[in-house]
Design a protein around this motif. Structure first.
Motif, PDB file in Angstrom:
ATOM      1  N   LEU A 101      53.923  27.904  26.675  1.00 13.09           N
ATOM      2  CA  LEU A 101      53.461  26.628  26.121  1.00 13.09           C
ATOM      3  C   LEU A 101      53.995  25.453  26.917  1.00 13.09           C
ATOM      4  O   LEU A 101      53.279  24.475  27.172  1.00 13.09           O
ATOM      5  N   LEU A 102      55.276  25.489  27.304  1.00 19.34           N
ATOM      6  CA  LEU A 102      55.844  24.394  28.096  1.00 19.34           C
ATOM      7  C   LEU A 102      55.165  24.283  29.452  1.00 19.34           C
ATOM      8  O   LEU A 102      54.885  23.180  29.936  1.00 19.34           O
ATOM      9  N   LEU A 103      54.892  25.415  30.091  1.00 17.05           N
ATOM     10  CA  LEU A 103      54.224  25.377  31.396  1.00 17.05           C
ATOM     11  C   LEU A 103      52.802  24.844  31.263  1.00 17.05           C
ATOM     12  O   LEU A 103      52.335  24.060  32.090  1.00 17.05           O
ATOM     13  N   LEU A 104      52.101  25.234  30.191  1.00 16.45           N
ATOM     14  CA  LEU A 104      50.742  24.752  29.982  1.00 16.45           C
ATOM     15  C   LEU A 104      50.729  23.259  29.707  1.00 16.45           C
ATOM     16  O   LEU A 104      49.873  22.526  30.195  1.00 16.45           O
ATOM     17  N   SER A 144      37.515  29.330  40.457  1.00 15.22           N
ATOM     18  CA  SER A 144      37.043  30.646  40.858  1.00 15.22           C
ATOM     19  C   SER A 144      35.569  30.579  41.189  1.00 15.22           C
ATOM     20  O   SER A 144      34.944  29.532  41.177  1.00 15.22           O
ATOM     21  N   ALA A 145      34.977  31.733  41.485  1.00 18.33           N
ATOM     22  CA  ALA A 145      33.590  31.766  41.930  1.00 18.33           C
ATOM     23  C   ALA A 145      32.630  31.324  40.837  1.00 18.33           C
ATOM     24  O   ALA A 145      31.566  30.784  41.117  1.00 18.33           O
ATOM     25  N   ASN A 146      32.987  31.556  39.565  1.00 20.98           N
ATOM     26  CA  ASN A 146      32.083  31.184  38.482  1.00 20.98           C
ATOM     27  C   ASN A 146      32.276  29.750  38.016  1.00 20.98           C
ATOM     28  O   ASN A 146      31.710  29.355  37.003  1.00 20.98           O
ATOM     29  N   PRO A 155      43.275  31.087  35.043  1.00 19.53           N
ATOM     30  CA  PRO A 155      44.070  31.127  33.814  1.00 19.53           C
ATOM     31  C   PRO A 155      45.499  30.675  34.080  1.00 19.53           C
ATOM     32  O   PRO A 155      45.979  30.701  35.213  1.00 19.53           O
ATOM     33  N   PRO A 156      46.210  30.215  33.035  1.00 17.48           N
ATOM     34  CA  PRO A 156      47.611  29.796  33.234  1.00 17.48           C
ATOM     35  C   PRO A 156      48.479  30.982  33.623  1.00 17.48           C
ATOM     36  O   PRO A 156      48.220  32.138  33.269  1.00 17.48           O
ATOM     37  N   GLY A 187      49.424  44.216  40.903  1.00 17.46           N
ATOM     38  CA  GLY A 187      48.953  43.318  39.854  1.00 17.46           C
ATOM     39  C   GLY A 187      47.637  42.687  40.230  1.00 17.46           C
ATOM     40  O   GLY A 187      47.510  42.076  41.285  1.00 17.46           O
ATOM     41  N   SER A 188      46.610  42.848  39.404  1.00 10.79           N
ATOM     42  CA  SER A 188      45.279  42.301  39.677  1.00 10.79           C
ATOM     43  C   SER A 188      44.947  41.119  38.787  1.00 10.79           C
ATOM     44  O   SER A 188      43.808  40.697  38.735  1.00 10.79           O
ATOM     45  N   GLY A 189      45.938  40.630  38.044  1.00  9.12           N
ATOM     46  CA  GLY A 189      45.677  39.511  37.171  1.00  9.12           C
ATOM     47  C   GLY A 189      45.161  39.906  35.814  1.00  9.12           C
ATOM     48  O   GLY A 189      44.914  39.046  34.981  1.00  9.12           O
ATOM     49  N   LYS A 190      44.978  41.202  35.529  1.00 10.09           N
ATOM     50  CA  LYS A 190      44.481  41.670  34.259  1.00 10.09           C
ATOM     51  C   LYS A 190      45.550  42.515  33.569  1.00 10.09           C
ATOM     52  O   LYS A 190      46.397  43.133  34.204  1.00 10.09           O
ATOM     53  N   VAL A 191      45.489  42.525  32.257  1.00  9.76           N
ATOM     54  CA  VAL A 191      46.440  43.308  31.469  1.00  9.76           C
ATOM     55  C   VAL A 191      46.039  44.780  31.544  1.00  9.76           C
ATOM     56  O   VAL A 191      44.880  45.133  31.305  1.00  9.76           O
TER      57      VAL A 191
END
Length: 366
Positions: free
Chosen positions: A15-18, A314-316, A321-322, A335-339
């Motif tokens: 939250l602080l970073l956002l 991004s392309a779209n 995302p934060p 790590g691909s950025g997805k969970v």
């Protein structure tokens, strides 16, 4: 308990970073974007002027005839006192300075808006007219008077939002009448119409103005033009465009009813894209091609540019995302950025200090 504290610390950090990221992004509207669509075309007048200077009787006659007179703005009137119009000549401010004035001070009246002459002064070689209260807040000396430490008149703290137009003559102000002053002010104020729709129609190109005068809708008009030409519709319909995967909606205005001629005016956004005319005893008439003769009315909304830094979209077209990574920090290997959700064959190992499920130290088995 330690796991719960760790989770709360992670949530608070996100939250602080956002919040810091949101504060660093400032929305800025540029002058070119804000003044796009403002017309700088002014038609000069050609009115014969008297040779004799104005006398006191003529000045009083102008004040009596013009103060409290209502008209309609023929162009965008900026707030402040910077608009000077030469009699039978152009506006002294060039196009760039005129748009800059509107951008910095704002509009006191848009084309077609009603204005009221609230003050008139004859001074030297010019006639000064204040519109909608003028550009300066009226000073009231009772604001400085107090009774038992209480002000006699409350200060409303309302800022002046009026405009001032200066009509400049050569050498001196001639002995002009009120109708002649109205004619000289025609490039900026129209005193000859009685409705807002008529005033707005006078600011349009001849092709569009003619269509509005004969109550005809052209493909390419916006909502305000259609209202000026046809008035309020009898009914409105909002539906989704058939076959459109994005689910775009259109709006249809319907004028008339049987046995009268019925007009179906279809809008996409703020533009007429289709006009259907159903007249009794005749085939349906459909118009889908642009009929504005190259005129493109300005959009009702303005584009907003992002300041401070250009987002890495991004392309779209969506913002990334934060993340808790620092700027420029690479993504860890794998790590691909997805969970990554575990499968049934790959159970999730418990955090450090927490016994695994089914173990002898599991509190659920005690």
């Amino acid at each position: 308990m330690a796991l719960r504290k760790h989770r709360w610390a992670l949530v608070i950090g996100c939250l602080l970073l956002l919040a810091a990221t949101v504060r660093s992004q400032v929305f800025v509207v540029g002058e070119k974007t804000a003044t796009d669509g403002i017309s700088t075309h002014f038609t000069r007048t050609n009115l014969p002027l008297p040779d004799q200077p104005m006398k006191e009787r003529g000045r009083r006659e102008l004040v009596r005839m013009l103060v409290a007179e209502q008209g309609f703005a023929h162009c965008a009137l900026p707030m402040g006192a910077g608009l000077t119009l030469r009699a039978n000549g152009p506006i002294e401010t060039n196009d760039a300075a005129y748009k800059e004035m509107i951008y910095k001070k704002g509009e006191s009246a848009a084309p077609g808006d009603r204005v009221v002459v609230t003050s008139l002064t004859v001074k030297g070689d010019r006639i000064i007219l204040d519109l909608n209260g003028g550009p300066y807040e009226k000073h009231r000396f009772l604001r400085h008077v107090q009774f038992n430490d209480n002000p006699v008149v409350a200060d409303t703290a309302q800022e002046a939002v009026g405009s001032r137009v200066t009509l400049l003559f050569e050498g001196f102000v001639p002995d002009v009448s009120a109708p002649e002053v109205k004619a000289l002010l025609a490039p900026v104020i129209d005193f000859g119409v009685k409705t807002t729709e008529q005033a707005y129609a006078n600011t349009l190109p001849p092709l569009v103005k003619q269509a509005v005068d004969v109550h005809e809708v052209l493909v390419g008009m916006n909502h305000r033009m259609v209202l000026a030409a046809m008035g309020e519709p009898e009914s409105k319909i909002r539906e989704k465009q058939s076959g459109d995967p994005s689910g775009a909606t259109y709006e249809e205005w319907i004028y008339g009813h049987e046995p009268q001629t019925i007009h179906f005016v279809k809008f996409m956004g703020d533009r007429v894209t289709e006009v259907e005319i159903a007249e009794l005893g005749k085939p349906l008439e459909i118009h889908t091609k642009d009929e504005m003769g190259g005129y493109n009315p300005p959009e009702p909304t303005r584009e907003i540019a992002m300041g401070d830094q250009e987002p890495n979209n991004s392309a779209n077209g969506q913002a990334p995302p934060p993340t808790l990574r620092k700027p420029g920090e690479p993504i860890p290997a794998g790590g691909s950025g997805k969970v990554q959700f575990p499968t049934a064959s790959q159970p999730v190992p418990p955090p450090a200090g927490v016994p695994a499920a089914g173990s002898p130290s599991d509190p659920h088995l005690l």
